[in-house]
Structure formats: structure tokens, C-alpha cells
Write a protein that holds these residues in place. Sequence first.
Motif, short mmCIF file in Angstrom:
data_model
loop_
_atom_site.label_atom_id
_atom_site.label_comp_id
_atom_site.label_asym_id
_atom_site.label_seq_id
_atom_site.Cartn_x
_atom_site.Cartn_y
_atom_site.Cartn_z
N LEU A 1 26.21 8.58 1.41
CA LEU A 1 26.35 7.21 1.91
C LEU A 1 25.39 6.95 3.07
CD1 LEU A 1 30.26 6.88 1.84
CD2 LEU A 1 28.59 6.43 0.02
N LEU A 2 25.32 7.91 3.98
CA LEU A 2 24.45 7.72 5.14
C LEU A 2 22.98 7.68 4.75
CD1 LEU A 2 26.23 10.12 7.68
CD2 LEU A 2 26.54 7.66 7.39
N ALA A 3 22.58 8.56 3.83
CA ALA A 3 21.17 8.62 3.42
C ALA A 3 20.75 7.38 2.65
CB ALA A 3 20.92 9.87 2.58
N THR A 4 21.56 6.97 1.67
CA THR A 4 21.18 5.80 0.87
C THR A 4 21.17 4.54 1.72
OG1 THR A 4 23.49 5.62 0.13
CG2 THR A 4 21.94 6.77 -1.33
N GLN A 5 22.07 4.45 2.68
CA GLN A 5 22.08 3.29 3.57
C GLN A 5 20.79 3.22 4.39
OE1 GLN A 5 25.52 1.40 5.93
NE2 GLN A 5 24.92 3.12 7.21
N ALA A 6 20.41 4.34 4.99
CA ALA A 6 19.21 4.37 5.82
C ALA A 6 17.96 4.07 4.99
CB ALA A 6 19.09 5.73 6.51
N LEU A 7 17.86 4.66 3.81
CA LEU A 7 16.67 4.46 2.98
C LEU A 7 16.59 3.03 2.45
CD1 LEU A 7 16.69 7.86 1.07
CD2 LEU A 7 14.95 7.08 2.70
N ALA A 8 17.73 2.44 2.09
CA ALA A 8 17.72 1.06 1.61
C ALA A 8 17.20 0.11 2.69
CB ALA A 8 19.12 0.65 1.17
N LEU B 1 9.65 5.49 3.79
CA LEU B 1 10.44 6.70 3.51
C LEU B 1 10.63 7.54 4.77
CD1 LEU B 1 8.93 7.74 0.05
CD2 LEU B 1 11.27 6.97 0.49
N LEU B 2 9.56 7.68 5.55
CA LEU B 2 9.65 8.47 6.78
C LEU B 2 10.66 7.85 7.75
CD1 LEU B 2 8.69 10.75 8.62
CD2 LEU B 2 6.83 9.24 9.38
N LEU B 3 10.58 6.53 7.95
CA LEU B 3 11.51 5.87 8.84
C LEU B 3 12.94 5.95 8.30
CD1 LEU B 3 9.47 2.69 9.84
CD2 LEU B 3 10.00 4.67 11.27
N GLY B 4 13.08 5.90 6.98
CA GLY B 4 14.40 6.06 6.38
C GLY B 4 14.99 7.43 6.65
N LEU B 5 14.16 8.46 6.55
CA LEU B 5 14.64 9.82 6.84
C LEU B 5 15.01 9.97 8.30
CD1 LEU B 5 12.11 11.89 4.68
CD2 LEU B 5 14.52 11.43 4.18
N VAL B 6 14.21 9.37 9.19
CA VAL B 6 14.52 9.42 10.62
C VAL B 6 15.85 8.71 10.89
CG1 VAL B 6 13.82 8.65 12.91
CG2 VAL B 6 12.13 9.66 11.36
N ALA B 7 16.03 7.53 10.26
CA ALA B 7 17.27 6.79 10.44
C ALA B 7 18.46 7.56 9.89
CB ALA B 7 17.16 5.42 9.77
N TRP B 8 18.26 8.22 8.74
CA TRP B 8 19.33 9.06 8.19
C TRP B 8 19.68 10.17 9.18
CZ3 TRP B 8 18.41 13.06 3.73
CH2 TRP B 8 19.61 13.73 3.46
N PRO C 1 0.82 -1.22 0.00
CA PRO C 1 0.00 0.00 0.00
C PRO C 1 0.85 1.26 0.00
CG PRO C 1 0.06 -0.96 2.20
CD PRO C 1 0.77 -1.92 1.29
N ARG C 2 0.25 2.36 -0.38
CA ARG C 2 0.97 3.63 -0.38
C ARG C 2 1.44 4.02 1.01
NH1 ARG C 2 -2.64 7.54 -4.44
NH2 ARG C 2 -2.32 6.29 -6.35
N ARG C 3 0.66 3.65 2.01
CA ARG C 3 1.05 3.97 3.38
C ARG C 3 2.37 3.29 3.76
NH1 ARG C 3 -3.45 2.77 7.65
NH2 ARG C 3 -3.77 0.98 6.27
N LEU C 4 2.58 2.09 3.22
CA LEU C 4 3.83 1.40 3.50
C LEU C 4 5.01 2.15 2.88
CD1 LEU C 4 5.44 -1.03 4.55
CD2 LEU C 4 4.93 -2.19 2.39
#
Length: 480
Positions: free
Chosen positions: A95-102, A21-28, A13-16
Motif C-alpha cells: 500500500l505504501l509503495a503503490t501510493q508513493a509511486l502513483a 520513479l526515483l522520487l517515488g522510491l524516496v517517498a516510499w 522524456p525518459r529522464r522524467l
Amino acid sequence: MNTFLTTPTLAPPRRLWALSLLLGLVAWGGSAARHHLLQSNAYDLGLFDQWAWLLSQGLPPISSMEQVHWLADHGAWGFAVAGGFYALTPSVQWLLATQALALSLTAVPIWMLAAQAQLPRRLCWLACLLWWLQPVVFNSTLFDFHPEVWVMPALALSLWAQRARRFRLWFALLLLLLSCRDGLVLITAGIALELAWRRRWRWSTAAALLSGGWLLMLSRWLYPWLRDGEGPKAAGRMFSHLSGGPISALAGLDWPGGLSYLLLLALPCGVLWRRRSLPVLLIGLPLVLVNLLSAASSYRTLVHHYSLPLAVVAVLAAIDGLAADGQQGLAVGRRKKALVVGWAVLCWLALAKPWFFTGPYLERISLRSEAAAATAAIPSDAGVLTTSYLVPHLSARRQIAFPKKSFDGPLEADGWTALLLHPSDPGWGSSRKVQQQLLNRAHRNDWDCRRWPSGLELCLAPGAAPPPPLGSESAGSHRG
């Protein structure tokens, strides 16, 4: 016979996507904060930052810290894409952003696997939660950078393609896995084992041939070519303790650590594993065995990235367990789901390290302003010797390293024109003694030096730009 249904499944779903993405940004944000607090290190963020910068500049991608070509490190040819990012703007944040988002977006193919197993929507969400709550996922997001993190979505998607019998997509994804670390050949070998268990011989043979061929290519051609005839960089260091007879080899194993490691791997998801989960767990068997046999205890923790692919395997095994329960009429109600999530949260709190931000990661916060002033004063073409935790803030250059405890080389003759050292906090792999000796040598050679109240000291060779006045915090610009 295919044991997985091929009826239409729930699309992610779109929510997923939005939540991932939101959790990836937080992790970044978390990994960027750790870097800002001077907790990142030369190994491995500084190494990969320098390689990416060298690639972007069209220079030979050979680390000045290890004198190793980027491809001779772990055969990660897929890392070349980082050179394209750095050509836009050289920043370790790529590097940090792509790692978190992946890592956060791996939940999308996890959902696809759960839907493929015909789990209801609420259990698809549960599978994604189990992924996000894997301690090794959180710890790998923060612990510097490693290119194999990029392909965790590909690993999960390859297992989906395998079950959907989409051979070309599956094989292409296996190739993509191997592009980011030689050690992932252990996972492709494990996939061959699982497929053999399921009697899917053509697929198993393809995975086995790919694994064996890739390993031979690296060990017999690429590594010897780039390392003057030497084989894999880590193999000797990892398994030298097993060179004796069987008795001495068994005695050299870390039995308590190994048993503890197996328990840690099973804790977050093991409550959901069933007999149907066993073939999936075979995927992780080669990697688990190598980690158990390794001389380095860091391979047997959830703090580092070495066990990250096993988290994908563990969650998929849990998905198969949930599917088996459903087929037997053992529905997972709200109470059981709450217990599973609660257990995963407890494991995350105990084994992940979010509390480091309340203590250990704040140890150098008072040094931050002085470090920013000092790094801004170093010319971009200087050869820099600095502490390991300052290397990633200066590694976009041709020559940088940290003085190891055994360092005893000349300075100007080896191209070192800047020292930025902190003997009272020498960082990983160095020592107060060796850093103070280097500073004393710079003083005797009439280098221009400035010392900050914390004990951080910057010395530039004669002819280099002078350091800023003592206490300056705004000289030049700071890349970080």
C-alpha cells in the motif's frame, strides 16, 4: 470549437520517467520510515491493510474495527487489486509503495498536458516541478493510505484525453476514477461543469450522467444493501450541522477556516493562474464546496488527502496560465521561472511536513524495539486489542481493533484473546483510563501478562501462547 492545438507534442522524456520513479522510491522510503517509527494508524492504514489481507485470504472483507464491508466504506471496488498483491505476500508495504509511486508518476500525464498546451520543454519541466512541490501531494504520501491516490495519474490523463477528444479513453478513465473513492464523483461532476462552460454538450452530458448514476447506485443500492438500509457512511456526520434553517446553517459554517483553506489551495500555483484558467478551476468547485461545508476541519487542510485532486486541477490551471502568457508574448524567462520555483519551494516548506521527521515522528523511537518484541509474540489467529499506532503492524488477521474511549465490551466473549496496550501513550481515539481498565480486567482473569520498562504491556488469554521473557526483542518474526 477545440481551443487546444492538435499538432504533435513533446513526448515525456525518459529522464522524467526515471526521476518520477526515483522520487517515488524516496517517498516510499519516507512513508515506510514513518510506519517503522510507529506513526501510522488504524485509520486508515490499518483498515485497508486488514481489508487487503481478508481479500487475499478469500474471507469476507468486513473490518473488525468498524464492522463495515470494504465496498460500504467508499465504494472503492478498484481496491480489490490489493488482494492480489497480498496473495503474493501480505505486507503493508504494498500500500505504501503503490501510493508513493502513483503520486510521483502523476508527473508524466502532467507533462503530457503541458506539452499538449504547446509549452516548451523547460516549462513542461516546470509543470512537473509544480506537481511534485504541491504540499498536499507530499502530505498524502506520508499520511497512511487512501486508494484514491492510485488514480491521480488517471485524473490527469483523463483531462489530457478530454482535450485530445479521445472519448472512449476519457470515459474509461472517469470510470477508473470512480473505482477508488465515492468522493471522486465530485470531480467527475466538476468535469461536467467545465465541459458545459466550453459548450461541449455531449461530453458534459456523459460526465453528468455518469456522476449522477454512480451516486444513485451507491446511495440507493450498494450502501443500503451492505449497511442494513443505511445510506453513505460519512454524509450524516459531515453535514448534520446544516440541518437547521438557513440562518443556523450559515452560522454553523467555519468562515475563518474556509477562507484560510481557499488561500492555502491557491498559494502554490495561484501566481500563474489567468483568465484562461477559470474553466479548469470549475473542475474543483464541487469538491471545494463540500470541503467548505463539512463539519470536520480536517477537510479544510492540506495535511490530509481530501484536497489531493485539487492539486491536479491547480497545476493544470497553471499550465493554461502559462500557455495564455505565451500566446500574448509574455515569455517566462529564467528569472521568472526561478521566482516561480522558489515560491513553490517556500510553500512546500511552509505547508508540507518534512520537518516532522526531526521531531514529532521520533517521539516513539524508543518504543520501537519493545513493540517489535511484543507484536512478534502474538499468535497469528489471536483477536487483538491494541493502540491505534500498533494496529497497522498487526492488522493482517481476522480480528483487530483499538479500544476507543467508549469501549466497555467483554473480552473473551467478543473473541479478544490478546491485549497490547500502552496506557501512558494510548494513541489516537483511546485513553489512558480505558486501556488501564482493560489491563486490570485481564489481570483479574489470570491472563498471562508481561510489562516492558516503557509501560507497554502484553496480555494473552489463558491457553494462548505465552509472551516472551521480559526484555526479549527477537521472539518470532515481525510483520511490518
